[in-house]
Design an enzyme around this catalytic site. Structure first.
Site, PDB file in Angstrom:
ATOM      1  CG  HIS A  72    -109.115 -63.933  11.301  1.00 36.78           C
ATOM      2  ND1 HIS A  72    -108.428 -63.388  10.248  1.00 36.78           N
ATOM      3  CD2 HIS A  72    -110.343 -64.242  10.819  1.00 36.78           C
ATOM      4  CE1 HIS A  72    -109.195 -63.372   9.180  1.00 36.78           C
ATOM      5  NE2 HIS A  72    -110.367 -63.874   9.494  1.00 36.78           N
ATOM      6  CG  ASP A 189    -111.862 -62.145   5.916  1.00 43.96           C
ATOM      7  OD1 ASP A 189    -111.757 -62.452   7.113  1.00 43.96           O
ATOM      8  OD2 ASP A 189    -111.738 -62.967   4.981  1.00 43.96           O
ATOM      9  CD  GLU A 223    -110.107 -67.468   9.294  1.00 43.77           C
ATOM     10  OE1 GLU A 223    -111.121 -68.088   8.911  1.00 43.77           O
ATOM     11  OE2 GLU A 223    -109.522 -66.644   8.557  1.00 43.77           O
ATOM     12  CD  GLU A 224    -107.917 -64.806   5.798  1.00 41.08           C
ATOM     13  OE1 GLU A 224    -108.208 -65.788   5.079  1.00 41.08           O
ATOM     14  OE2 GLU A 224    -108.673 -63.824   5.937  1.00 41.08           O
ATOM     15  CG  ASP A 244    -114.268 -64.199   9.602  1.00 41.95           C
ATOM     16  OD1 ASP A 244    -114.063 -63.311   8.755  1.00 41.95           O
ATOM     17  OD2 ASP A 244    -113.423 -65.072   9.877  1.00 41.95           O
ATOM     18  CG  HIS A 324    -110.624 -63.836   0.733  1.00 41.90           C
ATOM     19  ND1 HIS A 324    -110.023 -65.076   0.832  1.00 41.90           N
ATOM     20  CD2 HIS A 324    -110.979 -63.526   2.007  1.00 41.90           C
ATOM     21  CE1 HIS A 324    -110.017 -65.480   2.090  1.00 41.90           C
ATOM     22  NE2 HIS A 324    -110.597 -64.552   2.815  1.00 41.90           N
TER      23      HIS A 324
END
Length: 376
Positions: A72, A189, A223-224, A244, A324
């Protein structure tokens, strides 16, 4: 067939470029354009959905039973929730991430009329004013604000700057590439996953390899926020491998080196047969690997299944520390995942019945049973 070599310099170059393009969910058009142009340069013909998810197909020996690889483009970010009386901005996050990692971040505010810069700060940011309260104040999105780098001390002045509720806030990646292979940055990410896929495509196309079935290279844009690969998969796709990040945290088995194969996430176990095939490809080709389970995690594969696609799914990851947050990875994992993908897309089809959506039970695969039980 012979090993397809991942070009590490190309991979790192792509990662640097992609990290430099802001792409929080909802503001991904520029990154989509860049990836599309790079796919064209590699010899593919990208197709875009209405909102910008990308599909590019490398033709194989057969269309039915195609394989798909997905990563993504979108990242975490924020939006303007309110314009405060002091002229600063209240924020809500895009995606799930802690305000602890937002404190001190430099950002870009994308207004309709104007683009401005600023910094996310805790409400009590000055030690000379608040003393120990700078350490004891709570952590959360209600306890930070965005200071705009423009003359404003009121809501009216901020509005006059062209800022409004709902404006997208992109967080600077603050990337650093070290000579020992470590990479520190926000948004690894999943921009590292995008770079891995581009490097895999580059190796595949450069070698002139032919896959046994079509390979669909997919790049998603939401995606997030849980949408992911819900609307970019064609009916002829039989399997989907998501690329990922894997979390290298206490209690996890992921590593910043080699490949980490995820066996399950919060949406449940990944496909037994596809995961086993990826594991055996690592073993056969001398690729370092580990297995792990992620409890608070989902990927593009979950959104694909929830959208009703009857496909086998798996997740291969590069280990990432402080996911994250301000993240760290190593080139070894990126290259290893790329090597695994090259072996996968060129490997023989193991379950022939997957070319058909429905088939009889005779062609259905088997899972091992104890010797003491009768064979089904």
């Amino acid at each position: 067939m012979s090993k397809l070599n991942i070009d590490a310099d190309y991979l790192l170059g792509q990662l640097r470029t992609i990290l430099s393009i802001d792409s929080p969910t909802g503001y991904t058009d520029n990154a989509v354009r860049y990836c599309s142009r790079e796919l064209e340069r590699l010899g593919l013909k990208p197709e875009l959905t209405r909102r910008g998810a990308i599909r590019a197909v490398s033709q194989g020996g057969r269309r039915e039973g195609a394989r798909a690889i997905v990563s993504h483009i979108d990242t975490l970010g924020a939006q303007v929730k309110a314009i405060k009386s002091n002229g600063r901005l209240e924020l809500v996050p895009i995606g799930h991430w802690s305000a602890r990692f937002a404190e001190g971040a430099r950002v870009t505010i994308y207004g309709y009329e104007k683009i401005l810069r600023g910094t996310i700060l805790p409400l009590k940011a000055s030690g000379h004013t608040f003393n120990e309260e700078v350490d004891t104040q709570p952590t959360g999105w209600g306890f930070v604000e965005l200071r705009i780098d423009a003359p404003t001390t009121s809501a009216e002045e901020t509005v006059a700057l062209g800022i409004d509720i709902g404006d997208i806030v992109a967080v600077d990646p603050q990337s650093e590439f070290l000579d020992n292979g470590f990479i520190n940055s926000r948004h690894l990410d999943d921009k590292a996953g995008v770079a891995i896929m581009l490097a895999t495509i580059e190796a595949f196309e450069r070698s002139g390899a032919v896959a046994p079935v079509d390979v669909h290279w997919l790049f998603t844009i939401a995606e997030e926020v849980g949408v992911g690969a819900s609307s970019v998969i064609r009916p002829d796709v039989a399997s989907l491998v998501a690329v990922d990040n894997g979390t290298t945290a206490p209690g996890q088995n992921s590593s910043e080196f080699g490949v980490t194969i995820c066996m399950a996430d919060q949406s449940g176990p990944f496909d037994y047969h596809l995961t086993r095939q990826l594991t055996e490809l690592c073993q056969k080709n001398g690729i370092k690997y580990r297995k792990d389970i992620f409890r608070y995690y989902r990927s593009d594969s979950a959104s694909a299944l929830e959208a009703g696609h009857d496909i086998r799914t798996a997740l291969v990851t590069f280990g990432i520390d402080a996911s994250h947050g301000y993240e760290r990875i190593h080139l070894d994992a990126l290259r290893s995942v790329g090597e695994l993908l090259t072996h996968y897309v060129t490997s023989p089809i193991e379950i022939a019945r997957d070319t058909e959506e429905f088939s009889d039970v005779q062609s259905f695969p088997r899972q091992p049973v104890p010797k003491t039980k009768s064979k089904i």
